[in-house]
Structures are given as C-alpha cells and as structure tokens.
Scaffold this active site. Structure first.
Site, mmCIF file in Angstrom:
data_model
loop_
_atom_site.group_PDB
_atom_site.id
_atom_site.type_symbol
_atom_site.label_atom_id
_atom_site.label_comp_id
_atom_site.label_asym_id
_atom_site.label_seq_id
_atom_site.Cartn_x
_atom_site.Cartn_y
_atom_site.Cartn_z
ATOM 1 N N ARG A 175 10.187 4.717 4.115
ATOM 2 C CA ARG A 175 11.575 5.671 3.968
ATOM 3 C C ARG A 175 11.938 6.241 5.381
ATOM 4 O O ARG A 175 12.936 6.455 5.442
ATOM 5 C CB ARG A 175 11.774 6.338 2.688
ATOM 6 C CG ARG A 175 10.839 7.479 2.636
ATOM 7 C CD ARG A 175 10.662 8.288 1.514
ATOM 8 N NE ARG A 175 12.014 8.381 0.752
ATOM 9 C CZ ARG A 175 12.636 9.469 1.133
ATOM 10 N NH1 ARG A 175 12.144 10.463 1.755
ATOM 11 N NH2 ARG A 175 13.869 9.660 0.517
ATOM 12 N N ASP A 232 15.430 15.541 2.588
ATOM 13 C CA ASP A 232 14.988 15.789 1.544
ATOM 14 C C ASP A 232 13.574 16.754 1.766
ATOM 15 O O ASP A 232 13.331 17.064 3.021
ATOM 16 C CB ASP A 232 14.214 14.492 0.756
ATOM 17 C CG ASP A 232 13.402 13.597 1.811
ATOM 18 O OD1 ASP A 232 13.020 14.344 2.539
ATOM 19 O OD2 ASP A 232 13.230 12.505 1.328
ATOM 20 N N GLU A 253 -16.677 4.457 -8.106
ATOM 21 C CA GLU A 253 -17.116 5.758 -7.668
ATOM 22 C C GLU A 253 -17.028 5.785 -6.117
ATOM 23 O O GLU A 253 -17.081 6.809 -5.614
ATOM 24 C CB GLU A 253 -18.544 6.168 -7.793
ATOM 25 C CG GLU A 253 -18.681 6.327 -9.530
ATOM 26 C CD GLU A 253 -17.714 7.032 -10.058
ATOM 27 O OE1 GLU A 253 -16.694 6.877 -10.866
ATOM 28 O OE2 GLU A 253 -17.435 8.474 -9.558
ATOM 29 N N PRO A 303 -10.593 11.252 -2.971
ATOM 30 C CA PRO A 303 -10.337 12.876 -3.228
ATOM 31 C C PRO A 303 -11.136 13.500 -2.155
ATOM 32 O O PRO A 303 -11.001 14.735 -2.218
ATOM 33 C CB PRO A 303 -11.075 12.800 -4.777
ATOM 34 C CG PRO A 303 -11.173 11.507 -5.402
ATOM 35 C CD PRO A 303 -11.192 10.584 -4.073
#
Ligand SMILES: CN(C)c1cccc(CNc2ccc(C(N)=O)cn2)c1
Length: 246
Positions: free
Chosen positions: A153, A168, A115, A88
């Site tokens: 992809r 896309d 953590e 994060p």
C-alpha cells in the site's frame, strides 16, 4: 515491488492476495509475487520437509535442505532482496520497516511452520528475523500476508489518494489516527462532531490533529516521545487533563 515468499501453503497465500488493493496492485504489475514451496524441492520419495528436533522435545522442525533450496531459488530471481524470516523471536515489525522495504523495492519472506526452522538456515541465508508481535501462529503465512499488505500500500499509485498512506496511523510522524465519520449524519441518535460539518477546513484539520494527539497520549503515550510535535501540539497536550486511558 517484488516479494518472494517461501511457504508450504502457496495456495493459502495466493488466494488471500487476489482481492482488493493488493489484488489490483498485482494485476497492474505494481506488486510481483513469487512463491516457492520447499516441498517441491525435496529429493526424497516422501517429499519430507520436517523432522523431529535433535535433543528431543515437542513438535517438528523444518529440515534445512529443501528450505535452503527454496530460499536460494528466490535469491537467484531477486538477488538484491533481503531474506526475512518471520518468527516470534524476531525484531518487531513496524511502519518504518515497511517503508524501508518498499523503498528497497524487493524482499523475500520465509514463512515457517511447526516449531520453526533449522538454525543453520538462519545462520547461512537469513538476513533479518522479524516478528509481527508477541503471539504464536501455526505458521508465518498470515504474518507474511500482513507485511505484504503494509508494504504494497506504500507503493506509489497503489492507493487512490496517496495522502491516505501517509494519513493513516503511524503515517503522520507516528501518531494514532483521528476518529472518522460518514453518512448518515445521525445514526442511532448519535450525531457527527459539528466541526466536521462546518466546511471550515482549518478548524477541521486542527480538530483532527488534536484528536490524534489526545488519542495517542491516552492509548500509546510512548509514541508521543518519538513524534515531532509543533509548539501548538505541545500547548494542546498540556491543556489536556489527566489521561483517561482510552
Ligand atoms: C517458536 N515457534 C512456535 C515458531 C517459530 C518460528 C515460526 C513460527 C511460525 N509461526 C509464527 C511466525 C511468526 C509469528 C509472529 N509473531 O510474527 C508468529 N507465529 C513459529
């Protein structure tokens, strides 16, 4: 494309990568996956991979030695690959990053648990810290799977129609995608926009472009700043009233 993954749960990764577009890419050799589990590289009887944080506090931290050994083992197999730690605290992942790693041809992804990992491993072996978004998962594996899908992809030959990787979202100069419809023509008394049934490809392309522009302005106006818009795009956008925000 060669992808290395360091994970304590290789079976979780493997299973998710045996199906669909990604599974076929592996079968066809377009994606080579190499997994390394720090637990296999522990030296102690209990195969310890985590320990309590110095300074106290909740949770556990991944110990440096087995994790470093796992990263080094993949670096030997893929010396040119950047080592990317998913957390994060990382730089937000985006399509440009996916394109860069696909073009580079290889990447090593470190999926942490608990953590996080001992900072000395980041200092010594990690080239880039990357985040999928502002949320916390119980491990980096699902973030790694998303990145593997986004990168694979883009590999030539993986998608049936190469245009669809470009078409896309975030493909056409970073605009959101237009709405899509398929059979039946009437579903729950709702019809399909007439232009899509007209066979007028120029009108269809214009409608789709305008839908992308309007949707991007309504949902992600900040993306419009970065998009390279034609004069016609700009005329269309000014013709729209105030955004209704959806
Ligand atoms: C501080 N902490 C809880 C933590 C630190 C490092 C790794 C992990 C493993 N979980 C992850 C990994 C990535 C993402 C993301 N947003 O890309 C979300 N969660 C958790």
């Amino acid at each position: 494309m060669k992808v290395g993954v360091i994970t304590l749960f290789p079976e979780l990764m493997d299973g998710a990568l045996e199906h669909g577009v990604i599974g076929r890419a592996r079968t066809k050799g377009q994606l080579e996956l190499e997994l390394s589990n720090p637990r296999d590289l522990t030296a102690d009887k209990h195969r310890t991979v985590d320990d309590r944080p110095f300074g106290g506090g909740p949770g556990m931290v991944m110990t440096p030695a087995p994790l470093s050994a796992a990263i080094v083992s993949l670096k030997e197999a893929m010396p040119e690959a950047p080592v990317v730690y998913l957390s994060p605290q990382g730089r937000p992942f985006d399509q440009a990053m996916a394109r860069a790693w696909q073009a580079h041809g290889s990447v090593i992804l470190v999926a942490g648990r608990y953590e996080g990992i001992d900072e000395r491993v980041i200092d010594r072996l990690v080239d880039e810290e990357v985040s999928l978004g502002d949320f916390v998962l119980s491990g980096g594996e699902f973030a790694a799977l998303a990145i593997i899908d986004a990168v694979t992809r883009l590999e030539p030959g993986v998608l049936g129609d190469p245009l669809s990787a470009e078409e896309d979202s975030f493909g056409i100069e970073g605009l959101l995608d237009c709405p899509h419809y398929t059979r039946p023509e009437v579903y729950e008394n709702q019809t399909v926009p007439a232009v899509l049934m007209s066979g007028d490809h120029k009108a269809i392309a214009r409608w789709r472009r305008q839908q992308s522009l309007a949707r991007t302005r309504d949902r992600r106006p900040e993306l419009l700043e970065k998009a390279d818009l034609t004069k016609e795009d700009k005329v269309f956008l000014t013709s729209l009233g105030p955004s209704d925000g959806n």
